[in-house]
Design an enzyme around this catalytic site. Structure first.
Site, mmCIF file in Angstrom:
data_model
loop_
_atom_site.group_PDB
_atom_site.id
_atom_site.type_symbol
_atom_site.label_atom_id
_atom_site.label_comp_id
_atom_site.label_asym_id
_atom_site.label_seq_id
_atom_site.Cartn_x
_atom_site.Cartn_y
_atom_site.Cartn_z
ATOM 1 N N HIS A 131 -34.920 -21.456 -10.279
ATOM 2 C CA HIS A 131 -34.410 -21.839 -8.958
ATOM 3 C C HIS A 131 -35.105 -23.074 -8.405
ATOM 4 O O HIS A 131 -34.580 -23.735 -7.493
ATOM 5 C CB HIS A 131 -34.587 -20.664 -7.989
ATOM 6 N N ASP A 173 -13.630 -21.193 -16.313
ATOM 7 C CA ASP A 173 -12.712 -20.993 -17.438
ATOM 8 C C ASP A 173 -13.090 -21.954 -18.561
ATOM 9 O O ASP A 173 -12.840 -23.149 -18.478
ATOM 10 C CB ASP A 173 -11.274 -21.234 -16.984
#
Length: 446
Positions: free
Chosen positions: A175, A390
């Site tokens: 992070h 996708d």
């Protein structure tokens, strides 16, 4: 090789019920380093002051019911291509002369990539929003023993192929390098490249846009941040951490919002505000925080549109700061839900451009880290576009964290197109027993 598919149909995910336990066996190959496909920047990549305040990891899994037989090769090739633009992911953290973390970018480094197989089906994984690190961390590549956040690569990738033809892409993120919004942008750009499309947006890598002012101007209080030496990265508990997920259906959220209104003419709070306020209250009770003690709730606020001018599109980094609502524990648990919701709303509203710049300057002066004592952190993933990823075999059926930082609570969508919001958190075993009893009473409210 042709397209492979899992069992047809959509799995119905119950809202608040006992999750079916299925043993999942995953066999992993040794990691390989995926390097940028072309020569990139060689040197120290500077990070902002905001980046320094998030020294922990995020692990997330994307589950696809169907995949391609050559999926691993496809995404390895596209990962090398996308790293040309996102080259800091291929580097390693180190500390510069001023004590701040930076990314060292060199030709010999890259993103650790692991291929794995499982004799289970994707459906047998069940509801991934019921956070279960013992199971889901098998689907990400991480280093179990590290001495510090510096030892954690900026990014790792694992692709696990299931016997039904389904695929899980697991990502572990440092992070310090980027926030969840930046990660979703990266994953979706990576998916575009995998499908043979051009990159829709070039990343904006220059973080000097978030540099401290000269001279420093700390003109706003920052109770979320405390001195560096006083705060551990995470809490240490004497008993095991138990992870649970709780489902808020639209009907329950509507009821809670009506309860939280100060009067009939007031606008209802947001779903995130009412869930966060409720969690804050119940955690305070479950931890048995003494009435005279101050308790805080920190919420991640996206600052990209709060600055003037706004951060550029494609900004790559941590574009969040933590808001802070605080009060005495006795007031919090004795007053109505509307009291906590109002504190939450006001704290989020306080995150303005001046607040952000003051926070950047505050870190420059103190090196402060975010508070953890008598404090919970809450982050909203429910509106991040995880479900757009996708890679060429359709969008994911489920996206969920594989693990949680001990004092961080997450809200996320239960599955693609779901209106249910899931709260995921981990608490010490004795604390979770109290928390679970109290929050279930709210979720079962008629």
């Amino acid at each position: 090789m042709g397209e492979l598919t899992c069992e047809a149909g959509t799995m119905e995910l119950p809202c608040n019920g006992t999750a079916k336990k299925v043993a999942v066996v995953v066999e992993k190959q040794e990691p390989v380093l995926i390097r940028p496909a072309e020569k990139t920047f060689d040197g120290l990549y500077l990070l902002s002051n905001l980046d320094q305040t998030y020294p922990f990891c995020v692990e997330i899994v994307f589950a696809y019911r169907k995949g391609m037989g050559n999926a691993a090769e496809m995404i390895k090739e596209s990962l090398a291509k996308i790293l040309v633009k996102f080259y800091p992911f291929a580097g390693r953290l180190t500390v510069a002369w001023d004590g701040k973390m930076v990314v060292r970018c060199t030709e010999d480094q890259g993103v650790p990539f692991v291929e794995a197989v499982s004799n289970s089906t994707v459906e047998e994984l069940g509801d991934l929003s019921r956070v279960d690190p013992a199971k889901l961390r098998k689907l990400v590549y991480y280093q179990a023993e590290v001495n510090s956040i510096l030892d954690v690569p900026p990014l790792t990738v694992q692709i696990t192929s299931f016997k039904c033809g389904g695929i899980v892409v697991g990502i572990a993120l440092n992070h310090v390098v980027v926030d969840a919004k930046g990660l979703t942008d990266f994953v979706n750009y990576w998916a575009e490249i995998t499908r043979g499309l051009p990159l829709s947006v070039d990343p904006y890598l220059d973080r000097s846009i978030l540099s401290p002012r000269q001279p420093l101007q700390i003109d706003i209080p920052h109770p979320a941040l405390v001195g560096k030496k006083q705060t551990p990265i995470c809490l240490r508990f004497q008993e095991p951490i138990v992870y649970q997920s709780f489902c808020f259906e639209p009907k329950i959220l509507y009821q809670l919002k009506q309860m939280a209104k100060e009067d009939d003419s007031a606008a209802p709070p947001t779903s995130f505000e009412v869930i966060s306020a409720l969690v804050w209250i119940i955690r305070t009770i479950a931890y048995k925080i003494k009435p005279h003690k101050t308790t805080k709730v920190l919420t991640a606020v996206d600052i990209r549109q709060k600055l003037k001018p706004a951060l550029p599109g494609g900004f790559f980094g941590n574009g969040i700061v933590m808001s802070c609502a605080e009060c005495k524990a006795g007031d919090l648990v004795q007053k109505p839900l509307s009291f906590a919701v109002k504190l939450m709303h006001e704290s989020i509203k306080q995150v303005t451009e001046d607040f952000v710049k003051s926070a950047i300057d505050y870190y420059e002066l103190t090196g402060g880290q975010y508070e953890v004592e008598n404090t919970c952190w809450i982050s909203k993933w429910s509106r991040l576009p995880f479900y757009d990823a996708d890679f060429g075999w359709g969008k994911p059926e489920q996206v969920a964290p594989a693990s949680l930082v001990d004092n961080l609570d997450l809200t996320l969508a239960q599955e693609k197109d779901s209106q249910n919001i899931i709260l995921c958190l981990g608490l010490p075993e004795s604390v979770m027993k109290i928390f679970q009893k109290l929050i279930q009473a709210e979720l079962e409210r008629k």
